[in-house]
Design an enzyme around this catalytic site. Sequence first.
Site, PDB file in Angstrom:
ATOM      1  CB  CYS A  28      -0.911  -0.002   1.220  1.00 48.56           C
ATOM      2  SG  CYS A  28      -1.724   1.591   1.485  1.00 48.56           S
ATOM      3  CE  LYS A  55     -10.595  -4.032   4.576  1.00 46.70           C
ATOM      4  NZ  LYS A  55     -11.538  -2.985   4.250  1.00 46.70           N
ATOM      5  CB  VAL A  68      -3.672  -0.347   5.884  1.00 45.87           C
ATOM      6  CG1 VAL A  68      -4.107  -1.544   6.674  1.00 45.87           C
ATOM      7  CG2 VAL A  68      -3.604  -0.659   4.389  1.00 45.87           C
ATOM      8  CB  SER A  82      -0.916   8.090   4.575  1.00 42.36           C
ATOM      9  OG  SER A  82      -1.580   8.795   3.565  1.00 42.36           O
TER      10      SER A  82
END
Length: 239
Positions: A28, A55, A68, A82
């Site tokens: 990712c 998941k 994520v 992020s």
Amino acid sequence: MMSSHLGAGSEQPPRVEGKVRLYRMKYCPFAQRVSLALTFKKIPHDIVNINLRDKPEWYMQINPEGKVPALVDLNGEIVVDSTAIVNYLEEKYPEPALCKKETIKRDLELLEHYGKILKVFFDCVHRKDTRPLKTAVDEMCTYLVEFEEELKKLNTPFFTGDNPGMVDILMWPFVEKAKCLALIYKEPMDFEKEKFPLILKWVSKMKEQEFVQQNAISYETFAKVAEASNAGNVNYDAI
Ligand SMILES: N[C@@H](CCC(=O)N[C@@H](CS)C(=O)NCC(=O)O)C(=O)O
């Protein structure tokens, strides 16, 4: 570090004393932004990989959105997304610094504009953009001109100055993988290189950084993940 991607039915791995925890999927690019910041700042951390196709039930308590990256700090504080995580790390672990107070407003503006490139890029990666590849690449290049001009104005190798910082780290994972589009579309991907001499220099400088090398994900690997994911049969542990 847990290398396989944990899925439904798995147990949540216990926290490791003295380590920040990063939940991610190995390929990712958003999670890679966080790995880059953690490595740059030399923050002791461990990594738990999450199987995004199946998941773990317990992961929903960490990030109810199921995405994520997610970061759990030493005090148990959870941060998701992020950009929010990298900002949080900058506040909590200020040295070495990722941004300068004087330029933070411009940094945020640049990152917001970068979002336009990301939107086109991901629509192409997931084959949602039905235009010819060249048209999509031309559109991304139109947005990239601002970044070329910024480097010219700054007259420094990185967007944060003589060392990489927030803007460099948040941009990098997608630039690193840009060539994946040639593999996904199975056709050459050209752009007017002569329009972007400073961006190309920036790319080589970024590739020289040890913290970048330590977190590298090749465009070939990313293309494989994207193609398997588009076909609905990705196995993150077998890429
Ligand atoms: N805006 C988020 C985007 C994160 C994201 O889209 N992550 C993807 C993996 S690359 C994900 O978790 N997808 C799983 C899902 O949406 O269920 C960030 O910057 O962290």
